[in-house]
Write a protein that holds these residues in place. Structure first.
Motif, PDB file in Angstrom:
ATOM      1  N   LEU A 158       0.791  -1.206   0.036  1.00 38.72           N
ATOM      2  CA  LEU A 158       0.094   0.096  -0.074  1.00 38.72           C
ATOM      3  C   LEU A 158       1.045   1.222   0.009  1.00 38.72           C
ATOM      4  CD1 LEU A 158      -2.771   1.135   0.007  1.00 38.72           C
ATOM      5  CD2 LEU A 158      -2.478   1.292   2.740  1.00 38.72           C
ATOM      6  N   TRP A 159       1.857   1.378   0.789  1.00 41.47           N
ATOM      7  CA  TRP A 159       2.891   2.300   0.828  1.00 41.47           C
ATOM      8  C   TRP A 159       3.530   2.537  -0.625  1.00 41.47           C
ATOM      9  CZ3 TRP A 159       4.074   6.864   1.789  1.00 41.47           C
ATOM     10  CH2 TRP A 159       5.344   7.292   1.443  1.00 41.47           C
ATOM     11  N   SER A 160       3.959   1.492  -1.084  1.00 42.83           N
ATOM     12  CA  SER A 160       4.387   1.576  -2.680  1.00 42.83           C
ATOM     13  C   SER A 160       3.592   2.353  -3.341  1.00 42.83           C
ATOM     14  CB  SER A 160       4.738   0.284  -2.875  1.00 42.83           C
ATOM     15  OG  SER A 160       5.228   0.261  -4.171  1.00 42.83           O
ATOM     16  N   GLU A 161       2.137   1.820  -3.297  1.00 42.33           N
ATOM     17  CA  GLU A 161       1.032   2.370  -4.375  1.00 42.33           C
ATOM     18  C   GLU A 161       0.956   3.973  -4.006  1.00 42.33           C
ATOM     19  OE1 GLU A 161      -2.207   0.521  -6.084  1.00 42.33           O
ATOM     20  OE2 GLU A 161      -2.313  -0.802  -4.245  1.00 42.33           O
ATOM     21  N   VAL A 162       0.986   4.261  -2.614  1.00 41.27           N
ATOM     22  CA  VAL A 162       0.701   5.969  -2.201  1.00 41.27           C
ATOM     23  C   VAL A 162       1.776   6.508  -2.612  1.00 41.27           C
ATOM     24  CG1 VAL A 162       0.713   7.239  -0.321  1.00 41.27           C
ATOM     25  CG2 VAL A 162      -0.737   5.139  -0.436  1.00 41.27           C
ATOM     26  N   ALA A 163       3.414   5.956  -2.294  1.00 37.34           N
ATOM     27  CA  ALA A 163       4.416   6.678  -2.796  1.00 37.34           C
ATOM     28  C   ALA A 163       4.397   6.752  -4.304  1.00 37.34           C
ATOM     29  CB  ALA A 163       5.571   5.915  -2.456  1.00 37.34           C
TER      30      ALA A 163
END
Lengths: 246, 544
Positions: A237-242
């Motif tokens: 999820l962090w990867s997508e948000v980043a």
């Protein structure tokens, strides 16, 4: 400095889990993160082992035109992750903002002096749609909305879109699937349908005990279950948000 | 966040452990920790208040790797990695391989066009602990490092002979108290307790280190953390014998040559070769100007040797400039034309790779080794043992002043003969006149007053910029013509490639014509009575 807000009109959808785990994953990815717990309940403050207390007069001290945010910053149990803790007085945030000049700019004004110290601010917003939320959104680049894949929960996404719409400074809004119970067919179908939308991220946070254990462990999932599906999901999820931020 | 690091000197660590135990701090089991400090050759991270380090810890469950950026404001940024960053003395850290995000962006912004190099490493055995209050809220973090030893990475800038730094031995242990935001009082209490305990134990005030153990390790191996800032300007006297003064300046050029040599041979980044070539040009120019000062046989042998060094490094530098400047060069073309020229860029990049290999071979050759050794041997001879030319004993100010005036005269005569029909080569020769004068002013002009010298270099620079831009356009157009010709010889380039190439050549010719049109005004500004008078005054003061 980028600002994201974990927000939803509905309560109990995993906002705080999203805020805390995204902040922890971002920190792990080399990002200098400040989490600001705007929810008077102080769940994020509790989970990160900070004092549930704002020094210097609580919320009144934050609304004062001369107030600074830096003295309220505290360390957390996650090395390198800092927090502005919550305080019960935050329940009066709207009342104080209402009485102040330019209330919708207040959160942005407080954050701007910290722009060189942090790469990312994560706002953990209380449920609802208030002046405080609008002030948070005005300072925000990306609103991240946890959505439980049920019909009623999905409705809250469009309600939040209405809150954001029509503002001169309008943040991007993106949803992610939260508390997904793969055993339930209706949830699976709703999740698949939602994932086809451009404003819904692909990552689904599973409804596992890992996330529930955050309370007793008082830590992000990775701290006590580094190889769990929930940790993998938050990392993704962090990867997508980043990817949406930089 | 601020940290205080106590230097354990050679004393026992028992007192520290007692203090920490009294504060309720439970230290983790000791684990080996390897830390490597990175920066650019010219210390850009240090100058920006940043410290970049790679950490590898060995635990019972395996190794952990992280990259940390520690700044003056905000928390450190810590990027966890699945494997250690690949880097070595001859292999810079690849910032491009880091995940996209603010950490990478900050490092790339700060390092700019310079490679990020491993400079110093520290091995230690570390135990860490957190002081917490009754509610389990963190108050301060403590790291105890023992068995400290510098690692295998040695800094390239140790080749810099112009700075010899005192080497500082490592202490037996260090203890670091890391202050957490909003918890300054708790950290200070712990620091005071440690100070008191160590005073008793060591019989004197405990040493608080500037920086931490890794910084100390960097100092211990002689690293100048500020990085390479060019050769130190030698102290010159107007009245000293000219040979002594000239040798001092030549030594400073040799320092720059040495400092950039390995980085150029390994092609760590483009700037090493650039720095090396500047020192070669400066050396050649000063040797050419040193007739009657430097002995004839030394002068002629070294001019020949440095001419070789200039020649073997020239194609690679030209291509570096060409390839790095390609986006700017093609900025006036539309997207389709720029795309059509990609085969030309690929062709030039291929030539660049070959030219870099040739530089690496040349700089590691026996010829190059002898060149450096012979040159340094002569420079290191005691002044009393060096036989000079017939002007060697002249006062430096007078000897160089004469040469400055001669260089100025040459520049003025050549410049005044340039007219609209003059070939490009004539302007190139004029540019060389300007360089000769500029190097003399940069090396010795301050003997006639720093302010005058700076003003004169400024006048000259305005003219040189014009001549430089004119020559660059000439060389670039010629290089492009040649590349297109080579492409035609080897394979049939598309019609769009040839057309785009011709368009770019036309652009370069137009830029050159603009510079040419500007030349007369620039030269007239330089040839003003006031500017000439400035130089005459400067030389007069040098020669007093």
């Amino acid at each position: 400095m980028k600002v994201i807000a974990a927000a939803s009109i509905k309560g109990g959808v995993g906002k705080t889990a999203t805020a805390v785990n995204l902040a922890a994953e971002a920190t792990r990815a080399g990002v200098r993160v400040l989490l600001w717990d705007l929810d008077p309940q102080g769940s994020a403050t509790y989970l990160l082992r900070a004092e549930h207390h704002l020094s210097g007069g609580g919320v009144r001290g934050l609304v004062d035109p001369k107030a600074e945010l830096a003295p309220h910053v505290r360390a957390t149990s996650v090395p390198g992750l800092h927090v502005v803790p919550s305080d019960l007085s935050l329940r009066f945030l709207d009342r104080h903002l209402d009485a102040a000049g330019k209330p919708r700019r207040r959160i942005g004004t407080l954050l701007s002096p910290l722009a060189m110290a942090y790469d990312l601010v994560v706002l953990d917003c209380p449920p609802g749609a208030s002046i405080g939320i609008e002030s948070a959104f005005r300072a925000t680049d990306l609103v991240v909305v946890p959505v439980v894949p049920t019909t009623l929960a999905v409705l809250t996404l469009s309600q939040l879109e209405e809150v954001v719409a029509g503002r001169s400074r309008r943040p991007a809004l993106v949803a992610h699937l939260s508390m997904l119970d793969r055993r339930k067919r209706l949830q699976r179908e709703t999740a698949e349908e939602l994932r086809r939308r451009d404003d819904v991220l692909q990552t689904a946070i599973p409804n596992t005990t890992g996330v529930e254990r955050m309370g007793p462990e008082r830590a992000p999932v990775r701290a006590f279950a580094p190889r769990s599906p929930a940790t993998d999901a938050y990392e993704q999820l962090w990867s997508e948000v980043a990817g949406r931020l930089w | 966040m601020p940290s205080v690091v106590f230097d354990g000197g050679g004393g026992p660590v028992g007192a520290v452990i007692e203090v920490l135990a009294r504060a309720g701090i439970v230290l983790s089991p000791p684990e080996p920790l390897h830390r490597t400090r990175f920066d650019t050759f010219d210390g850009r991270l240090h100058a920006a208040g940043l410290r970049l380090e790679a950490r590898t810890t060995a635990t019972a469950s395996g190794s952990g790797h992280a990259l940390m950026v520690i700044g003056n404001d905000g928390p450190p940024a810590r990027l966890f990695l699945s494997a250690p960053m690949e880097s070595s003395r001859s292999r810079p850290l690849s910032l491009a391989s880091l995940p996209a995000g603010p950490l990478r962006a900050r490092l790339q912004r700060t390092a700019g066009d310079r490679a990020v190099l491993a400079q110093a490493a520290l091995h230690s055995v570390r135990s860490s602990g957190t002081a917490t209050d009754d509610d389990g809220i963190p108050q301060a973090i403590v790291h105890l490092d023992t068995d400290l030893a510098t690692g295998p990475v040695s800094p390239r800038s140790l080749g810099d002979r112009s700075r010899s730094l005192a080497r500082d031995p490592l202490p037996a242990w260090t203890v670091e108290v890391e202050e957490l935001p909003g918890r300054a009082a708790a950290a200070h209490r712990l620091q005071e307790d440690l100070t008191a305990a160590l005073r008793t134990e060591q019989g004197g005030p405990p040493g608080r280190m500037a920086g931490d153990a890794l910084e100390r390790a960097a100092v211990a191996i002689g690293l100048d953390r500020a990085g390479w800032r060019g050769p130190r300007r030698p102290a010159l006297e107007r009245d000293e014998p000219s040979l002594i003064g000239v040798r001092k300046v030549l030594r400073s050029f040799a320092d720059a040559l040495d400092a950039n040599w390995d980085g150029a041979a390994d092609h760590l980044d483009d700037e090493f070769l650039h720095g090396l070539r500047i020192s070669v040009r400066q050396t050649r120019s000063l040797l050419a100007q040193s007739r009657g000062i430097v002995p004839k046989e030394v002068r002629s042998a070294q001019r020949e040797a440095f001419r070789w060094l200039g020649t073997v490094t020239s194609p690679a530098r030209d291509l570096d400039v060409y390839v790095a400047g390609w986006p700017r060069l093609t900025s006036l073309l539309d997207d389709a034309q720029a795309r059509a020229l990609e085969p030309v860029l690929a062709h030039l990049a291929g030539q660049q790779a070959v030219a870099r290999t040739e530089v690496a071979v040349a700089l590691r050759s026996r010829t190059a080794r002898h060149l450096r050794a012979d040159w340094r041997a002569w420079l290191d001879l005691p002044d009393g043992e060096v036989a000079g030319g017939r002007h060697a004993a002249w006062p430096l100010g007078r000897a160089i002043g004469d040469r400055i005036m001669a260089a100025q005269q040459q520049l003025l005569v050549d410049g005044r003969t340039v007219d609209d029909a003059s070939p490009a080569g004539q302007l190139h020769e004029l540019r060389k006149d300007g360089k000769r004068l500029r190097y003399l002013l940069e090396g010795f002009g301050h003997l006639g007053g720093r302010k005058r010298s700076k003003a004169m270099i400024g006048h000259l620079k305005a003219l040189q910029d014009n001549l430089g831009a004119h020559q660059d356009a000439e060389v670039q157009a010629e290089r492009l013509r040649r590349a297109l010709h080579e492409l035609v010889e080897n394979e049939e380039p598309g019609a769009t490639t040839v057309a785009a190439g011709e368009q770019l050549i036309a652009d370069l010719e137009r830029r050159q014509a603009e510079e040419r049109a500007d030349f007369h005004d620039r030269f007239a500004a330089y040839d003003r009575k006031k500017a000439r008078q400035t130089l005459e005054d400067l030389v007069e003061r040098m020669s007093r």
